[in-house]
Design an enzyme around this catalytic site. Sequence first.
Site, short mmCIF file in Angstrom:
data_model
loop_
_atom_site.label_atom_id
_atom_site.label_comp_id
_atom_site.label_asym_id
_atom_site.label_seq_id
_atom_site.Cartn_x
_atom_site.Cartn_y
_atom_site.Cartn_z
N ARG A 60 0.88 -1.30 -0.01
CA ARG A 60 0.00 0.00 -0.20
C ARG A 60 0.97 1.26 -0.09
O ARG A 60 0.30 2.36 -0.42
CB ARG A 60 -0.82 0.04 1.09
CG ARG A 60 -2.19 -1.15 1.18
CD ARG A 60 -3.11 -1.02 2.24
NE ARG A 60 -3.85 0.39 2.33
CZ ARG A 60 -4.73 0.55 1.53
NH1 ARG A 60 -5.25 -0.48 0.60
NH2 ARG A 60 -5.40 1.67 1.82
N ASP A 133 -10.76 -1.56 -5.69
CA ASP A 133 -11.02 -1.91 -4.10
C ASP A 133 -10.80 -3.32 -3.89
O ASP A 133 -11.40 -3.81 -2.93
CB ASP A 133 -12.58 -1.57 -3.78
CG ASP A 133 -12.72 -1.51 -2.42
OD1 ASP A 133 -11.94 -1.19 -1.57
OD2 ASP A 133 -14.12 -1.76 -1.98
N CYS A 187 -12.66 21.85 0.13
CA CYS A 187 -13.72 21.84 1.33
C CYS A 187 -13.97 23.01 2.19
O CYS A 187 -14.65 23.25 2.58
CB CYS A 187 -13.01 20.51 2.17
SG CYS A 187 -13.27 18.83 2.04
N CYS A 241 -23.10 3.41 5.93
CA CYS A 241 -23.58 4.72 6.37
C CYS A 241 -23.23 5.89 5.38
O CYS A 241 -22.13 5.90 4.80
CB CYS A 241 -22.93 4.89 7.83
SG CYS A 241 -23.56 6.56 8.44
#
Length: 324
Positions: A60, A133, A187, A241
């Site tokens: 990773r 993924d 953001c 969620c």
Amino acid sequence: MDQDSATNSSVVKEKARELGFHKVGITAVEGVDDTEAQRLQAWIALGYHADMEWMNHPKRQDVSLVMPEVRSLISVALNYYTPDQRPEGEEYGKISRYGWGRDYHKVMHKKLKALNTWLESLNAGIKARYYADTGPVQDKVWAQRAGIGWIAKNGNVITREYGSWVFLGEVFTNLELESDRPHTEHCGSCTRCLEACPTGAITEPYVVDANRCIAYHTIENRAETLPETISSNLQGWVAGCDICQDVCPWNQRFAQPTDVPDFKPYPANIAPHLIELSNISKEEWDQRFPASALRRIKPEMFRRNARANLDASQLKNDPESNYF
């Protein structure tokens, strides 16, 4: 970068869009990014990865361990948003939008495989490998580097065109392709996602603690019972969620319906009844979630998640009671 590289990049992007990807970007792979490696290690040192030990895999941090010959990474995004809305009512369970339709792995892999095969067909010396993924790849980091979008304060990648309702994938290749500019962050001073999370999982901007995350516990946590701090704050969620995405201004303003038929929701996934999920059998689970990413959530986990919601609802309405 020579003209051939620039031309190759445009041809690759055109092919990716032809295959149905909504966004595509390219970035060069040039050794280990020490800043990102340190950031990941610091996050893991805090234990914020919970029991997801695969997050600590060396690959990773160094993609050359995934593919030694890699020179470029092609990042792609697929919009999965549909305008369907969940009904109100405590009797319903909530499933994250990503799981409403066909398993995104199957949809993404089919398109990525086609892009991968096409690349390798261009020249006998071209090598490629794809993921969605499913491998030791920091999808979001590479997506930002390739100009797809930026990693937001809630940890998701936000695109200007589709908000954060996108699936990410990538193709590694030994081709040297012209890079896109990394995406800038937008953001601003907004903290709606931090404020909306009922469990405080976003401990600070851009930092998510999986131990407090409803999505982690409903999907990944295999324990027989959920922590009380989670079970009392589920708010109906049984699979994932979307709270931090639902409140995001970028999603509220820029989400647009996908043109991918496979992402059209299975009706039962928009408004599942908690009482039914609390008693779901293996056979019912098989019938209800065919070719679904929700198959990661085993029947006993659906029962656990649904019962935790029912318990919380019952206690809220009658503090002296015990539902089960």
